[in-house]
Design an enzyme around this catalytic site. Structure first.
Site, PDB file in Angstrom:
ATOM      1  N   LYS A 106       0.455  -1.321   0.018  1.00  0.00           N
ATOM      2  CA  LYS A 106      -0.237   0.483   0.484  1.00  0.00           C
ATOM      3  C   LYS A 106       0.524   0.950  -0.318  1.00  0.00           C
ATOM      4  O   LYS A 106       2.021   1.289   0.427  1.00  0.00           O
ATOM      5  CB  LYS A 106      -1.009   0.265   1.127  1.00  0.00           C
ATOM      6  CG  LYS A 106      -1.595   1.285   1.122  1.00  0.00           C
ATOM      7  CD  LYS A 106      -3.468   0.537   0.324  1.00  0.00           C
ATOM      8  CE  LYS A 106      -4.902   1.640   0.336  1.00  0.00           C
ATOM      9  NZ  LYS A 106      -5.336   0.488   0.653  1.00  0.00           N
ATOM     10  N   SER A 348      -8.757  -5.580  -9.824  1.00  0.00           N
ATOM     11  CA  SER A 348      -7.279  -5.409 -10.447  1.00  0.00           C
ATOM     12  C   SER A 348      -6.358  -6.602 -10.446  1.00  0.00           C
ATOM     13  O   SER A 348      -5.706  -6.422 -11.526  1.00  0.00           O
ATOM     14  CB  SER A 348      -6.465  -5.059  -8.882  1.00  0.00           C
ATOM     15  OG  SER A 348      -7.190  -3.072  -8.637  1.00  0.00           O
TER      16      SER A 348
HETATM   17  N1  LIG Z   1     -11.630   2.402  -4.522  1.00  0.00           N
HETATM   18  C1  LIG Z   1     -11.153   1.865  -4.482  1.00  0.00           C
HETATM   19  O1  LIG Z   1     -11.110   0.407  -5.020  1.00  0.00           O
HETATM   20  C2  LIG Z   1     -11.376   0.801  -3.230  1.00  0.00           C
HETATM   21  C3  LIG Z   1     -11.954   1.313  -1.946  1.00  0.00           C
HETATM   22  N2  LIG Z   1     -11.619   0.958  -0.551  1.00  0.00           N
HETATM   23  C4  LIG Z   1     -11.823   1.826   0.085  1.00  0.00           C
HETATM   24  O2  LIG Z   1     -13.605   2.576   0.380  1.00  0.00           O
HETATM   25  C5  LIG Z   1     -13.069   4.099   1.096  1.00  0.00           C
HETATM   26  C6  LIG Z   1     -13.279   4.505   0.545  1.00  0.00           C
HETATM   27  O3  LIG Z   1     -12.670   5.085  -0.902  1.00  0.00           O
HETATM   28  P1  LIG Z   1     -12.553   5.270  -2.375  1.00  0.00           P
HETATM   29  O4  LIG Z   1     -14.396   5.182  -2.578  1.00  0.00           O
HETATM   30  O5  LIG Z   1     -11.893   4.809  -3.547  1.00  0.00           O
HETATM   31  O6  LIG Z   1     -12.073   7.114  -1.958  1.00  0.00           O
HETATM   32  P2  LIG Z   1     -13.087   8.338  -3.173  1.00  0.00           P
HETATM   33  O7  LIG Z   1     -11.452   8.863  -3.306  1.00  0.00           O
HETATM   34  O8  LIG Z   1     -13.250   7.841  -4.739  1.00  0.00           O
HETATM   35  O9  LIG Z   1     -14.035   9.018  -2.115  1.00  0.00           O
HETATM   36  C7  LIG Z   1     -13.530   8.830  -1.032  1.00  0.00           C
HETATM   37  C8  LIG Z   1     -15.169   9.582  -0.088  1.00  0.00           C
HETATM   38  O10 LIG Z   1     -14.652   9.127   1.355  1.00  0.00           O
HETATM   39  C9  LIG Z   1     -15.567  11.105   2.124  1.00  0.00           C
HETATM   40  N3  LIG Z   1     -14.168  11.260   2.735  1.00  0.00           N
HETATM   41  C10 LIG Z   1     -13.121  11.674   2.903  1.00  0.00           C
HETATM   42  N4  LIG Z   1     -12.840  12.168   4.116  1.00  0.00           N
HETATM   43  C11 LIG Z   1     -14.050  12.080   4.880  1.00  0.00           C
HETATM   44  C12 LIG Z   1     -14.036  12.343   6.509  1.00  0.00           C
HETATM   45  N5  LIG Z   1     -13.410  13.102   6.806  1.00  0.00           N
HETATM   46  N6  LIG Z   1     -15.208  11.750   6.295  1.00  0.00           N
HETATM   47  C13 LIG Z   1     -16.467  11.555   5.627  1.00  0.00           C
HETATM   48  N7  LIG Z   1     -16.325  11.083   4.745  1.00  0.00           N
HETATM   49  C14 LIG Z   1     -15.122  11.881   4.130  1.00  0.00           C
HETATM   50  C15 LIG Z   1     -15.196  12.162   0.368  1.00  0.00           C
HETATM   51  O11 LIG Z   1     -16.051  12.881   0.110  1.00  0.00           O
HETATM   52  C16 LIG Z   1     -15.449  10.380  -0.603  1.00  0.00           C
HETATM   53  O12 LIG Z   1     -17.240  10.903  -1.158  1.00  0.00           O
HETATM   54  C17 LIG Z   1     -12.002   3.834   1.692  1.00  0.00           C
HETATM   55  O13 LIG Z   1     -11.726   4.119   2.963  1.00  0.00           O
HETATM   56  C18 LIG Z   1     -10.855   3.018   0.756  1.00  0.00           C
HETATM   57  O14 LIG Z   1      -9.428   2.734   1.370  1.00  0.00           O
HETATM   58  C19 LIG Z   1     -11.030  -0.340  -0.221  1.00  0.00           C
HETATM   59  C20 LIG Z   1     -11.178  -1.171  -0.914  1.00  0.00           C
HETATM   60  C21 LIG Z   1     -10.719  -0.779  -2.590  1.00  0.00           C
HETATM   61  O1  LIG Z   2      -6.624  -2.678  -7.153  1.00  0.00           O
HETATM   62  C1  LIG Z   2      -6.031  -3.210  -5.835  1.00  0.00           C
HETATM   63  O2  LIG Z   2      -4.721  -2.936  -6.518  1.00  0.00           O
HETATM   64  C2  LIG Z   2      -6.282  -2.533  -4.605  1.00  0.00           C
HETATM   65  C3  LIG Z   2      -7.413  -2.310  -3.842  1.00  0.00           C
HETATM   66  C4  LIG Z   2      -6.572  -1.020  -2.488  1.00  0.00           C
HETATM   67  O3  LIG Z   2      -6.165  -0.232  -1.937  1.00  0.00           O
HETATM   68  C5  LIG Z   2      -7.296  -2.017  -1.956  1.00  0.00           C
HETATM   69  O4  LIG Z   2      -8.470  -3.360  -1.824  1.00  0.00           O
HETATM   70  O5  LIG Z   2      -7.757  -1.403   0.105  1.00  0.00           O
END
Ligand SMILES: NC(=O)C1=CN([C@@H]2O[C@H](COP(=O)(O)OP(=O)(O)OC[C@H]3O[C@@H](n4cnc5c(N)ncnc54)[C@H](O)[C@@H]3O)[C@@H](O)[C@H]2O)C=CC1
Ligand SMILES: O=C(O)CCC(=O)C(=O)O
Length: 414
Positions: A106, A348
């Protein structure tokens, strides 16, 4: 005593408990209790006003015994070394859970892309790749998107790596745009995986998704598609939020309208006046709660006020161990992050396989394989939690850690 909010040490605690339950020695815990490698870099970036700013970045590689390490890159002001280490350990567990030939990695850069121009974000992305290029690569460590990073950033990073290595390297990174070797289905994969887990968990609790009241914290990649999938399945999405606040409507929010209006950082609530706080959002009366934003959101402070009977963790680390204990005692079913959010890394992996073979699958093929992997993983972990009398988090850690432990043993490391 104050609750432990340190993601790294609390992850160590559960890894230790899982290894003990599986009968591994103390040496195995010594190996797996922290990443094998942790690189800290300083990235000089030319800003639009002509000044140079130095950004700090990290890349952690937890364990590469099963294969190359893999995991996303986060651009966020609160990125720190301990968090990146914990996130890399969770990636090892996810790969073990969905049976991928990877260890966990990561990365992150301490920055706030919401305050930067596109050119500055591009400069940080390219600078980060130059700084970590020695330890990453398609057969070493493969990055991907995470909070505040997206397919455009993956494209810049892939281009920079290809320039350094002097050949086209699509398999260096996943979550790319389709035109650059990205996989169909990757963009929605995390939410697809969460959706599959919600359906399975709802069956276990006798909840019909049609009409079920769902609250989603976070409206970015994971949260917004999840809200859409739930809405399309007939659930009532009664609350959503972003970094600035939340929206609540007991009759159900207009998800298509919100999706249409959100910005590329998953911000939507700034368009509204009648918002609630993120803490109020988590305590809304609902059946299913999906934290899909950041860590340490459900703690001992608010665990007793959570109304949902099912929590499915799309975010990494949203619920503390103390909150897990309180909620489990109250009969709430928690589908843990390392299982629920593993759809992203699963697709991925499919992207990386397609890049390696140079032959691409349809979205239907990708989704079918994702579905198969996730259902198998959910059933296995649920079954272990029932037969061993442990919560799903510990059961998931037991499944997830086994592959890295076995691979390390066969290599003669322990
Ligand atoms: N994008 C991916 O493929 C994956 C994401 N995740 C996890 O899912 C979660 C969200 O990731 P994504 O949707 O990719 O990120 P993103 O950047 O697309 O969206 C993040 C969201 O969280 C909100 N946010 C940020 N800071 C915040 C706070 N202090 N309080 C409340 N909301 C807040 C933002 O406004 C936004 O709506 C993270 O924990 C990430 O590690 C897990 C596995 C895979
Ligand atoms: O798509 C990937 O390889 C990693 C996604 C990721 O960072 C997560 O699952 O927290």
């Amino acid at each position: 005593m104050a609750e432990n909010l340190n993601l790294f040490t609390s992850t160590q605690n559960v890894i230790k408990e899982a290894l003990t339950k599986l009968g591994y020695t103390e040496e195995m815990y010594e190996l797996l209790k922290e990443p094998l490698r942790m690189l800290t870099v300083r990235i000089p970036v030319k800003m639009d006003d002509g000044s140079v700013k130095i950004f700090t970045g990290y890349r952690a590689q937890h364990n590469d015994a099963p294969g190359p390490t893999k995991g996303g890159v986060r651009f966020h002001p609160e990125v720190n070394e301990e968090e990146v280490k914990a996130l890399s350990m969770w990636m090892t567990l996810k790969a073990g859970i969905v049976d991928l030939p990877y260890g966990g990695g990561k990365g992150g850069v301490v920055c706030d892309p919401r305050q930067l121009s596109m050119r500055e974000i591009e400069n940080i992305s390219r600078g980060y790749v130059r700084a970590i290029s020695q330890i990453v690569g398609p057969t070493k460590d493969i990055p991907a998107p995470d909070v505040y990073t997206n397919s455009q950033i993956m494209a810049w990073m892939m281009d920079e790596y290809s320039r350094i290595r002097e050949f086209d390297s699509p398999g260096f990174i996943t979550g790319k745009p389709i035109a650059l070797g990205g996989s169909h289905g990757r963009e929605k994969a995390t939410a697809q995986g969460v959706t599959i887990c919600i359906h399975e968990a709802a069956k276990k609790r006798g909840i019909d998704i049609k009409g079920a009241r769902v609250v989603v914290q976070g409206f970015g990649n994971a949260g917004s598609y999840l809200a859409k999938f739930m809405h399309d399945a007939g659930a009532k999405v009664v609350g959503i939020s972003d970094a600035y606040g939340g929206l609540h409507d007991p009759d159900g929010l207009d998800i298509d309208y919100l999706l249409d209006r959100r910005d590329s950082f998953g911000t939507i609530t700034t368009l509204f006046d009648n918002t609630i706080t993120n803490q109020q959002l988590l305590e809304i009366d609902c059946d299913i709660l999906v934290p899909a934003a950041i860590s340490n959101q459900i703690t001992e402070e608010n665990a007793r006020n959570i109304q949902a009977s099912i929590i499915v963790e799309a975010a990494n680390g949203p619920t503390t161990l103390e909150a897990t204990r309180i909620l489990t005692e109250r009969g709430v079913l928690i589908v843990p992050d390392v299982l629920a959010s593993s759809g992203g890394v699963t697709v991925s992996y499919f992207e990386w396989v397609q890049n390696n073979q140079g032959y691409y699958w349809t979205e239907e093929e990708v989704n079918e394989k994702l579905h198969e992997n996730l259902i198998k993983a959910f059933d296995n972990i649920y079954e272990i939690s029932q037969t061993r009398g442990v919560n799903m988090r510990l059961a998931a850690y037991m499944v997830g850690v086994r592959r890295a432990a076995e691979a390390s043993k066969f290599r003669g490391w322990v």
